[in-house]
Design an enzyme around this catalytic site. Structure first.
Site, short mmCIF file in Angstrom:
data_model
loop_
_atom_site.label_atom_id
_atom_site.label_comp_id
_atom_site.label_asym_id
_atom_site.label_seq_id
_atom_site.Cartn_x
_atom_site.Cartn_y
_atom_site.Cartn_z
N SER A 109 0.69 -1.41 -3.14
CA SER A 109 1.18 -2.37 -4.13
C SER A 109 0.49 -2.09 -5.45
O SER A 109 -0.31 -1.17 -5.58
CB SER A 109 0.88 -3.81 -3.67
OG SER A 109 -0.52 -4.04 -3.65
N LYS A 110 0.79 -2.90 -6.45
CA LYS A 110 0.25 -2.68 -7.79
C LYS A 110 -1.27 -2.75 -7.82
O LYS A 110 -1.90 -2.15 -8.69
CB LYS A 110 0.84 -3.70 -8.77
CG LYS A 110 2.33 -3.47 -9.06
CD LYS A 110 2.85 -4.46 -10.08
CE LYS A 110 4.30 -4.20 -10.41
NZ LYS A 110 4.84 -5.17 -11.39
#
Length: 485
Positions: free
Chosen positions: A250-251
Site C-alpha cells: 500500500s502507499k
C-alpha cells in the site's frame, strides 16, 4: 488460440499489483502466440474517470505491454469499455431468466439490512433467504406494474462448485455457502460478476489470470458460465504482493503506481524484469532476463502459490544493473527528461559539449540506482554555483589544511594538460611536502570543488570540471571557510 485479458477498473492509476497481473497475461499470450486484450471495467460510474483510464494506459505503454485488442486499437469483440456494453449484459440477463437460472428480487436494501442485523444480533451469519424466489407470476406482475425496483439474482444450484486452478490446484466450494447473488442491480446496472463473465464469453477468453483476491469470486463466475451453457475458461490466481513487513502493499510502503516509479527514475525494462519475478520463477537461478528471455521462459506452472514480497532494495539493484547495460549515448538520452525537469539541461549537451556530457554520464553511471540520482549527484558539474554542505566543510576543511590547499590551487592553476594523472600527481606531491596523508587533502579538495563529502573519484572529477572552474572553486572555498586570500 490462447486469449487472455487484463481488465482494470479505472478508479485509480495502474497499481504495481495490477501491472504484475497485466504482465503475466501479456507474457502468457506472447509465449503461446495468443491474443492479449485490454478491457476497461468502468461500470462503477461514480468512481471511474477518463483521467484514471489515461493513467492505466500510460503505465502499460511505459512498461511496453501493448494490447492486441482494446481501446484505441479496436478488434472484433468491441466495444472494450464495459459502460458501452450495457445492452449486451441485459440480453444475457434475459437469457438467464428465460432459462430459469435467475429471478427478480424486490427486497429493498433496508429490508435486507434489517434481516442481516437481526441475524448478527442473534449470533449467526445471514444469507439471502430466497424470499422472492417463490413469488407467484401474479405477484411479480403486480410489483412490476407498481414500478417496484427490482434486482435480478442468480439461482445457485445445490451441490459443489469445483474448478482446477493452474496455480493452486483443485478448489472446491460448497454451494450451500453461496447465496443467490445479484447479477443486475435495481438501478439497471450489471454487477461485476455478470459483466466480467459476459465479456469473457463474448471475447472468447480462454485463460483468466488474476490476483488471489479473486478466488472467492470464481465459484460465482463458474456458476454463471455453466448457467449460460458456456465452457469455463482456465483460471490461474497469482499471489498477492506484500510489503517488506508482510502486509499487503500500500502507499505506506512508498510508491505503488507504475507511473510514480517512472517519475522516480526506474527503467521500464528493469521494472518488467522485477515485476515478473514477484511470484514467478523461470525455474533456474537467473535474475536478469530480457523481455525476450521472459517470454521464452514464462509458464503459469512457474507461478508460486505463496505471496510475493516487494523489496525496494532489490528493485534498486536491478535498475542499476540495467543502467550499466546501457550505452553512454542511450543513458544520456534517457537522463535528458530528468535534467530538464530539474532545470539542469542545456542544449549544448547535445551539440558542442556532447562529448563532455557523455564523459560526465560515464563518470556517474556506476553510482546510479535511479535516473533521478544523476540530477541530484551531478548538480555541481551542471551549475556554475555550488552550495557547500556545512557538515562536510566542518569535517574536512580544517584550518591546518589552508596552506596545503593554497599550494595545491597554485599547482592546479599551472597544470597543462589538466588530466586525471596530472592532478593526482600534483596532489600527492603537495601532501608529501606537508607530511599529510593524501586522503586528508583529497577529502578537502572534493568538498572545495563539489561542495559535497561524496563524489566519484576525485581526480576524474577534477578533469571533468576543468582547470578554470576547479581553481575558481578552490579560491572561493579558501576565502569562505579558511579565510585566506
Amino acid at each position: 488460440m490462447i486469449r487472455v485479458r487484463f481488465a482494470p477498473s479505472p478508479t485509480g492509476y495502474l497499481h504495481v499489483g495490477g501491472a504484475r497481473t497485466a504482465l503475466f497475461n501479456w507474457l502468457f499470450a506472447r509465449r503461446h502466440g495468443g491474443t492479449f486484450v485490454l478491457r476497461i471495467e468502468d461500470t462503477d460510474t461514480e468512481r471511474s474517470s477518463w483521467e484514471m483510464v489515461a493513467g492505466i494506459v500510460e503505465g502499460l505503454r511505459w512498461l511496453g505491454l501493448g494490447w492486441d485488442e482494446g481501446p484505441d486499437v479496436g478488434g472484433p469483440h468491441g466495444p472494450y469499455f464495459q459502460s458501452q456494453r450495457l445492452d449486451k449484459y441485459r440480453a444475457v440477463i434475459d437469457r438467464l431468466i428465460a432459462a430459469g437460472h435467475a429471478y427478480p428480487c424486490y427486497c429493498s436494501s433496508e429490508t435486507l439490512q434489517a434481516k442481516r442485523q437481526a441475524a448478527e444480533a442473534a449470533g449467526g451469519g445471514w444469507m439471502y433467504d430466497r424470499t422472492c424466489r417463490h413469488r407467484s407470476p401474479e405477484d411479480i406482475a403486480r410489483l412490476d406494474a407498481a414500478g417496484t425496483p427490482r434486482a435480478i439474482r442468480l439461482l445457485v444450484p445445490d451441490g459443489v462448485t469445483t474448478f482446477t486452478d493452474l496455480v493452486h490446484g483443485e478448489i472446491r466450494f460448497d454451494n450451500r455457502n453461496i447465496e443467490d447473488f445479484v447479477v443486475l442491480r435495481s438501478d439497471g446496472q450489471p454487477t461485476y460478476h455478470l459483466s466480467v463473465v459476459a465479456d469473457d464469453i463474448d471475447m472468447a477468453i480462454t485463460h483468466v489470470v488474476r490476483g488471489d483476491d479473486h478466488i472467492s469470486n470464481t465459484p460465482k463466475h463458474v456458476l454463471l458460465f455453466q448457467a449460460l451453457g458456456q465452457a469455463v475458461p482456465a483460471f490461474a490466481h497469482v499471489p498477492l504482493i506484500l510489503g517488506t513487513d508482510k502486509k499487503r502493499l500500500s502507499k505506506r510502503h512508498g510508491a505503488t503506481s507504475v507511473t510514480e516509479y517512472q517519475r522516480m527514475g526506474y527503467l521500464p525494462e528493469a521494472m518488467v524484469n522485477f515485476l515478473a519475478l514477484l511470484g514467478w520463477s523461470p525455474g533456474d537461478d537467473r535474475e536478469l532476463l530480457s523481455r525476450d528471455e521472459l517470454i521464452e521462459a514464462f509458464a503459469l506452472e512457474g507461478i508460486s502459490g505463496g505471496n510475493a514480497v516487494f523489496n525496494p532494495e532489490k528493485l534498486d539493484w536491478m535498475n542499476q544493473q540495467y543502467i550499466m547495460r546501457l550505452s553512454n549515448v542511450e543513458l544520456g538520452n534517457r537522463l535528458e527528461p530528468y535534467l530538464r525537469e530539474a532545470g539542469l539541461w542545456r542544449d549544448e549537451f547535445a551539440t558542442d559539449r556532447g562529448a563532455w556530457y557523455l564523459a560526465l554520464v560515464e563518470l556517474f553511471k556506476p553510482r546510479l540506482t535511479r535516473l533521478t540520482k544523476f540530477a541530484e549527484e551531478a548538480g555541481p558539474f551542471l551549475t556554475a554555483e555550488i552550495v557547500t554542505e556545512e557538515s562536510a566543510a566542518r569535517k574536512y576543511l580544517k584550518p591546518e589544511l589552508a596552506m596545503p590547499l593554497q599550494e595545491l590551487r597554485s599547482a592546479f592553476d599551472g597544470l597543462d594538460p589538466f588530466t586525471t594523472a596530472a592532478t593526482e600527481q600534483a596532489l600527492r606531491s603537495v601532501a608529501e611536502r606537508h607530511t599529510l596523508k593524501p586522503a586528508a587533502l583529497i577529502h578537502a579538495t572534493r568538498v572545495a570543488v563539489t561542495g559535497r563529502a561524496a563524489s566519484p573519484g576525485l581526480f576524474e572529477v577534477l578533469e571533468i570540471l576543468g582547470r578554470p572552474l576547479v581553481v575558481q572553486r578552490m579560491t572561493s572555498a579558501l576565502g569562505q571557510f579558511l579565510h585566506t586570500e
